[in-house]
Scaffold this motif. Structure first.
Motif, PDB file in Angstrom:
ATOM      1  N   GLY A 162     -21.950  19.528 -18.460  1.00  0.00           N
ATOM      2  CA  GLY A 162     -21.131  20.611 -18.992  1.00  0.00           C
ATOM      3  C   GLY A 162     -21.853  21.926 -19.109  1.00  0.00           C
ATOM      4  N   ALA A 163     -23.171  21.935 -18.843  1.00  0.00           N
ATOM      5  CA  ALA A 163     -23.937  23.188 -18.935  1.00  0.00           C
ATOM      6  C   ALA A 163     -23.427  24.180 -17.899  1.00  0.00           C
ATOM      7  CB  ALA A 163     -25.419  22.920 -18.715  1.00  0.00           C
ATOM      8  N   MET A 181     -14.003  22.882 -18.408  1.00  0.00           N
ATOM      9  CA  MET A 181     -14.563  21.555 -18.347  1.00  0.00           C
ATOM     10  C   MET A 181     -13.424  20.552 -18.259  1.00  0.00           C
ATOM     11  SD  MET A 181     -17.775  20.156 -19.222  1.00  0.00           S
ATOM     12  CE  MET A 181     -18.315  18.626 -19.857  1.00  0.00           C
ATOM     13  N   ARG A 182     -13.708  19.421 -17.701  1.00  0.00           N
ATOM     14  CA  ARG A 182     -12.694  18.389 -17.515  1.00  0.00           C
ATOM     15  C   ARG A 182     -12.314  17.734 -18.829  1.00  0.00           C
ATOM     16  NH1 ARG A 182     -16.240  14.909 -13.933  1.00  0.00           N
ATOM     17  NH2 ARG A 182     -17.631  15.830 -15.411  1.00  0.00           N
ATOM     18  N   LEU A 183     -11.137  17.151 -18.824  1.00  0.00           N
ATOM     19  CA  LEU A 183     -10.711  16.343 -19.960  1.00  0.00           C
ATOM     20  C   LEU A 183     -11.372  14.976 -19.849  1.00  0.00           C
ATOM     21  CD1 LEU A 183      -6.919  17.199 -19.949  1.00  0.00           C
ATOM     22  CD2 LEU A 183      -8.664  18.080 -21.503  1.00  0.00           C
ATOM     23  N   PRO A 184     -11.569  14.291 -20.962  1.00  0.00           N
ATOM     24  CA  PRO A 184     -12.145  12.943 -20.891  1.00  0.00           C
ATOM     25  C   PRO A 184     -11.289  12.044 -20.018  1.00  0.00           C
ATOM     26  CG  PRO A 184     -11.996  13.686 -23.169  1.00  0.00           C
ATOM     27  CD  PRO A 184     -11.271  14.701 -22.325  1.00  0.00           C
ATOM     28  N   SER A 185     -11.939  11.216 -19.214  1.00  0.00           N
ATOM     29  CA  SER A 185     -11.186  10.327 -18.333  1.00  0.00           C
ATOM     30  C   SER A 185     -10.956   8.987 -19.012  1.00  0.00           C
ATOM     31  CB  SER A 185     -11.957  10.130 -17.023  1.00  0.00           C
ATOM     32  OG  SER A 185     -13.249   9.640 -17.291  1.00  0.00           O
ATOM     33  N   SER A 186      -9.858   8.358 -18.619  1.00  0.00           N
ATOM     34  CA  SER A 186      -9.577   7.028 -19.153  1.00  0.00           C
ATOM     35  C   SER A 186     -10.343   6.003 -18.322  1.00  0.00           C
ATOM     36  CB  SER A 186      -8.079   6.752 -19.094  1.00  0.00           C
ATOM     37  OG  SER A 186      -7.623   6.835 -17.762  1.00  0.00           O
ATOM     38  N   MET A 196     -34.490  10.853  -6.697  1.00  0.00           N
ATOM     39  CA  MET A 196     -35.426   9.870  -6.162  1.00  0.00           C
ATOM     40  C   MET A 196     -36.002  10.335  -4.820  1.00  0.00           C
ATOM     41  SD  MET A 196     -34.808   5.866  -5.218  1.00  0.00           S
ATOM     42  CE  MET A 196     -33.817   6.257  -3.790  1.00  0.00           C
ATOM     43  N   LEU A 197     -35.150  10.821  -3.923  1.00  0.00           N
ATOM     44  CA  LEU A 197     -35.601  11.219  -2.597  1.00  0.00           C
ATOM     45  C   LEU A 197     -36.519  12.434  -2.613  1.00  0.00           C
ATOM     46  CD1 LEU A 197     -32.317  10.645  -0.581  1.00  0.00           C
ATOM     47  CD2 LEU A 197     -34.450   9.354  -0.393  1.00  0.00           C
ATOM     48  N   THR A 198     -36.319  13.313  -3.578  1.00  0.00           N
ATOM     49  CA  THR A 198     -37.133  14.534  -3.646  1.00  0.00           C
ATOM     50  C   THR A 198     -38.311  14.403  -4.598  1.00  0.00           C
ATOM     51  OG1 THR A 198     -35.722  15.458  -5.377  1.00  0.00           O
ATOM     52  CG2 THR A 198     -35.154  16.008  -3.079  1.00  0.00           C
ATOM     53  N   LEU A 199     -38.400  13.263  -5.302  1.00  0.00           N
ATOM     54  CA  LEU A 199     -39.450  13.039  -6.307  1.00  0.00           C
ATOM     55  C   LEU A 199     -39.432  14.116  -7.387  1.00  0.00           C
ATOM     56  CD1 LEU A 199     -42.356  11.992  -3.923  1.00  0.00           C
ATOM     57  CD2 LEU A 199     -40.759  10.498  -5.126  1.00  0.00           C
ATOM     58  N   ALA A 200     -38.254  14.630  -7.686  1.00  0.00           N
ATOM     59  CA  ALA A 200     -38.092  15.688  -8.682  1.00  0.00           C
ATOM     60  C   ALA A 200     -38.028  15.104 -10.085  1.00  0.00           C
ATOM     61  CB  ALA A 200     -36.805  16.468  -8.402  1.00  0.00           C
ATOM     62  N   SER A 201     -38.289  15.951 -11.073  1.00  0.00           N
ATOM     63  CA  SER A 201     -38.167  15.512 -12.465  1.00  0.00           C
ATOM     64  C   SER A 201     -36.703  15.425 -12.880  1.00  0.00           C
ATOM     65  CB  SER A 201     -38.911  16.469 -13.397  1.00  0.00           C
ATOM     66  OG  SER A 201     -38.335  17.757 -13.340  1.00  0.00           O
ATOM     67  N   GLY A 202     -35.829  16.036 -12.102  1.00  0.00           N
ATOM     68  CA  GLY A 202     -34.409  15.979 -12.393  1.00  0.00           C
ATOM     69  C   GLY A 202     -33.593  16.534 -11.247  1.00  0.00           C
ATOM     70  N   ALA A 203     -32.332  16.181 -11.221  1.00  0.00           N
ATOM     71  CA  ALA A 203     -31.397  16.688 -10.225  1.00  0.00           C
ATOM     72  C   ALA A 203     -30.040  16.842 -10.890  1.00  0.00           C
ATOM     73  CB  ALA A 203     -31.297  15.740  -9.036  1.00  0.00           C
ATOM     74  N   ALA A 204     -29.302  17.831 -10.447  1.00  0.00           N
ATOM     75  CA  ALA A 204     -27.978  18.074 -11.019  1.00  0.00           C
ATOM     76  C   ALA A 204     -27.001  18.439  -9.917  1.00  0.00           C
ATOM     77  CB  ALA A 204     -28.041  19.200 -12.044  1.00  0.00           C
ATOM     78  N   ILE A 205     -25.750  18.128 -10.159  1.00  0.00           N
ATOM     79  CA  ILE A 205     -24.670  18.556  -9.279  1.00  0.00           C
ATOM     80  C   ILE A 205     -23.769  19.451 -10.108  1.00  0.00           C
ATOM     81  CG2 ILE A 205     -22.681  17.846  -7.921  1.00  0.00           C
ATOM     82  CD1 ILE A 205     -24.203  15.251  -7.338  1.00  0.00           C
ATOM     83  N   ALA A 206     -23.691  20.689  -9.697  1.00  0.00           N
ATOM     84  CA  ALA A 206     -22.837  21.665 -10.385  1.00  0.00           C
ATOM     85  C   ALA A 206     -21.748  22.105  -9.418  1.00  0.00           C
ATOM     86  CB  ALA A 206     -23.660  22.863 -10.837  1.00  0.00           C
ATOM     87  N   LEU A 256     -20.470  24.628 -13.348  1.00  0.00           N
ATOM     88  CA  LEU A 256     -20.635  23.667 -14.432  1.00  0.00           C
ATOM     89  C   LEU A 256     -21.325  22.413 -13.927  1.00  0.00           C
ATOM     90  CD1 LEU A 256     -17.113  23.927 -16.097  1.00  0.00           C
ATOM     91  CD2 LEU A 256     -19.227  25.017 -16.826  1.00  0.00           C
ATOM     92  N   CYS A 257     -22.252  21.909 -14.714  1.00  0.00           N
ATOM     93  CA  CYS A 257     -22.974  20.688 -14.372  1.00  0.00           C
ATOM     94  C   CYS A 257     -22.054  19.482 -14.575  1.00  0.00           C
ATOM     95  CB  CYS A 257     -24.230  20.559 -15.234  1.00  0.00           C
ATOM     96  SG  CYS A 257     -25.173  19.075 -14.876  1.00  0.00           S
TER      97      CYS A 257
END
Length: 79
Positions: free
Chosen positions: A58-59, A1-6, A27-37, A45-46
């Protein structure tokens, strides 16, 4: 996982862009959620999320099971 950014860092700007993309995808897919992993070795990693249906930041996503894993294994978009 990444370090916290400043504040104001390139990493913070990258996180904001990913978050915007996730929000637009939801929004475009009308989904209950979207993630970029993003893949890191054998893990995914999410890094960005939008909506209640998305995994936590981080999941770890399993590339061997589930819809996300099937997308990775087949290199196809699935709905």
């Amino acid at each position: 996982m990444r370090l916290p950014s400043s504040p104001g860092s390139a990493s913070e700007a990258f996180d904001a862009e990913l978050r915007l993309i996730a929000e637009q995808a939801q929004m475009l897919t009308l989904a209950s959620g979207a993630a970029i992993a993003l893949r890191q070795g054998e893990l995914m990693l999410c890094y960005a999320r939008a909506g209640d249906g998305a995994p936590a930041l981080g999941a770890q996503l399993d590339t061997q099971s589930g819809l996300s894993g099937e997308c990775v294994r087949t290199a196809h978009t699935l709905v």
